[in-house]
Design an enzyme around this catalytic site. Structure first.
Site, PDB file in Angstrom:
ATOM      1  N   THR A 185       0.820  -1.211   0.000  1.00  0.00           N
ATOM      2  CA  THR A 185       0.000   0.000   0.000  1.00  0.00           C
ATOM      3  C   THR A 185       0.853   1.260   0.000  1.00  0.00           C
ATOM      4  OG1 THR A 185      -1.791  -1.144   1.116  1.00  0.00           O
ATOM      5  CG2 THR A 185      -1.756   1.240   1.360  1.00  0.00           C
TER       6      THR A 185
ATOM      7  N   THR B  32       1.758  -4.415   4.248  1.00  0.00           N
ATOM      8  CA  THR B  32       1.640  -4.750   5.674  1.00  0.00           C
ATOM      9  C   THR B  32       1.097  -6.160   5.935  1.00  0.00           C
ATOM     10  OG1 THR B  32      -0.528  -3.715   5.778  1.00  0.00           O
ATOM     11  CG2 THR B  32       1.367  -2.346   6.401  1.00  0.00           C
ATOM     12  N   ASP B  33       0.428  -6.741   4.937  1.00  0.00           N
ATOM     13  CA  ASP B  33      -0.230  -8.038   5.186  1.00  0.00           C
ATOM     14  C   ASP B  33       0.764  -9.127   5.609  1.00  0.00           C
ATOM     15  OD1 ASP B  33      -2.567  -6.798   4.467  1.00  0.00           O
ATOM     16  OD2 ASP B  33      -2.837  -7.881   2.587  1.00  0.00           O
TER      17      ASP B  33
ATOM     18  N   SER C 125       1.829  -7.415  -0.791  1.00  0.00           N
ATOM     19  CA  SER C 125       2.533  -8.384   0.045  1.00  0.00           C
ATOM     20  C   SER C 125       1.902  -9.782   0.099  1.00  0.00           C
ATOM     21  CB  SER C 125       2.823  -7.831   1.433  1.00  0.00           C
ATOM     22  OG  SER C 125       1.701  -7.828   2.254  1.00  0.00           O
TER      23      SER C 125
HETATM   24  N1  ASP Z   1      -2.697  -5.549   0.951  1.00  0.00           N
HETATM   25  C1  ASP Z   1      -1.618  -4.610   1.138  1.00  0.00           C
HETATM   26  C2  ASP Z   1      -0.300  -5.352   1.046  1.00  0.00           C
HETATM   27  O1  ASP Z   1       0.053  -6.010   1.988  1.00  0.00           O
HETATM   28  C3  ASP Z   1      -1.763  -3.982   2.459  1.00  0.00           C
HETATM   29  C4  ASP Z   1      -0.696  -3.022   2.851  1.00  0.00           C
HETATM   30  O2  ASP Z   1       0.327  -2.845   2.230  1.00  0.00           O
HETATM   31  O3  ASP Z   1      -0.917  -2.406   3.893  1.00  0.00           O
HETATM   32  O4  ASP Z   1       0.373  -5.247   0.052  1.00  0.00           O
END
Ligand code: ASP
Length: 322
Positions: free
Chosen positions: A12, A85-86, A53
């Site tokens: 993200t 973050t995932d 991710s």
């Molecule tokens: N779905 C996103 C990822 O992990 C969420 C994020 O980056 O916060 O790429």
């Protein structure tokens, strides 16, 4: 002048939202356009890959670890990794386990994309750079900096789907803060030796226990299963109907690692009843203390990839620090 290498991997923090609010990766990583200029810190940016991710695999984590080793050998002062973050906690922990971390390695991400109101990406990125450049960040293992807090990769976890304060360290808490004047540390992590690896083993699975669970899922695991992590109940117990399937896996020599599905605390062999932890430990299940399921799986992958077996693998994966 400190020289920090920023390795961008996507997520993200690198994405933008369209007019309908849908967030997606673009042709260009949004972070590359906003490189940081900070007093006394020179940042070199590199896009090692650009993936959401959930697309990141242990092979990608190894690629990242190798790139950081090369940068360390070339004399870099610190490394920042931006990441979705995932699965951020899994990549950060993989780096923690496979690098000697002679220089600070700091992983960060964002909960809001680059063009959203209240976007946290640039702020987290700058905080991560400041932390990576700070003397206090050395010899603390891989760190995760989000929302003004400094966490260890070993224990941090994503706890909220959307809140910017999503990264928390249950049981132990963060080890430092990013204040207006810089990174401040108030806890020390007990370090463990790095396990350098040159490949990653496949077929290491993670299952979560539940009331009424039987052996169906355990028996469904493929013949070439290299290892299994189970998020067990409470202090480390399983429903009795799982036991025949568990015994079949252990008889085949599959290492089975047990953590608790509880958010806080550690798994231990405490209960002496059918399916209780005492029975499971006697059967040969490896108890892993303090890690959640996804991190115990990363540790099992790294241990197996490093050629550990039997008692040496158990001693590595149980996460005890001697
Ligand atoms: N779905 C996103 C990822 O992990 C969420 C994020 O980056 O916060 O790429």
């Amino acid at each position: 002048m400190k020289h920090i290498l920023a390795l961008h991997t996507g997520g993200t923090i690198a994405m933008t939202a369209d007019s309908a609010g849908n967030v997606a990766p673009g042709a260009h990583n949004a972070l590359l356009a906003q490189d940081a200029v900070l007093d006394g810190i020179e940042v070199t940016s590199e896009e090692i890959f650009n993936l959401p991710s959930p697309h990141v695999t242990p092979e990608r984590m190894l690629e990242l670890s190798r790139r950081i080793r090369t940068a360390e050998a070339a004399g870099i002062d610190g490394v920042v990794v931006t990441h979705g973050t995932d699965t951020l906690e899994e990549t950060a922990y993989f780096l923690d386990l496979t690098l000697d971390a002679t220089v600070p390695v700091v992983v960060t991400g964002a909960m809001r994309s680059a063009n959203e109101v209240g976007s946290d990406g640039r702020y987290n990125y700058l905080s991560a750079i400041r932390t990576a450049a700070s003397a206090g960040a050395r010899h603390k293992g891989c760190l995760v900096v989000m929302n003004d807090e400094i966490h260890t990769a070993r224990f941090v976890t994503k706890t909220h789907t959307t809140n910017v304060a999503t990264f928390r360290t249950p049981t132990f808490g963060p080890i430092g803060l990013v204040t207006k004047t810089g990174a401040v540390f108030f806890q020390e992590l007990i370090n463990q030796a790095a396990c350098p690896i040159d490949h990653v083993v496949d077929r290491v699975f993670l299952l979560k226990a539940y009331a009424g669970m039987d052996a169906t899922l355990l028996d469904a695991l493929p013949q070439d299963t290299a290892g299994l992590v189970i998020e067990a109940l409470g202090a480390g117990n399983l429903p009795p109907a799982t036991l025949p399937g568990l015994a079949r896996l252990l008889d085949r020599g599959v290492p089975v690692v047990l953590v608790s599905r509880c958010f806080n605390g550690v798994a231990e062999a405490v209960y002496d009843y059918e399916g209780g932890g005492v029975n499971l430990a006697k059967a040969g299940v490896i108890f892993c203390q303090g890690l959640n399921g996804q991190k115990a799986r990363i540790k099992l992958i790294v241990g197996l990839s490093g050629g550990k077996t039997g008692a040496a693998l158990a001693a590595y994966v149980n996460n005890a620090v001697s």
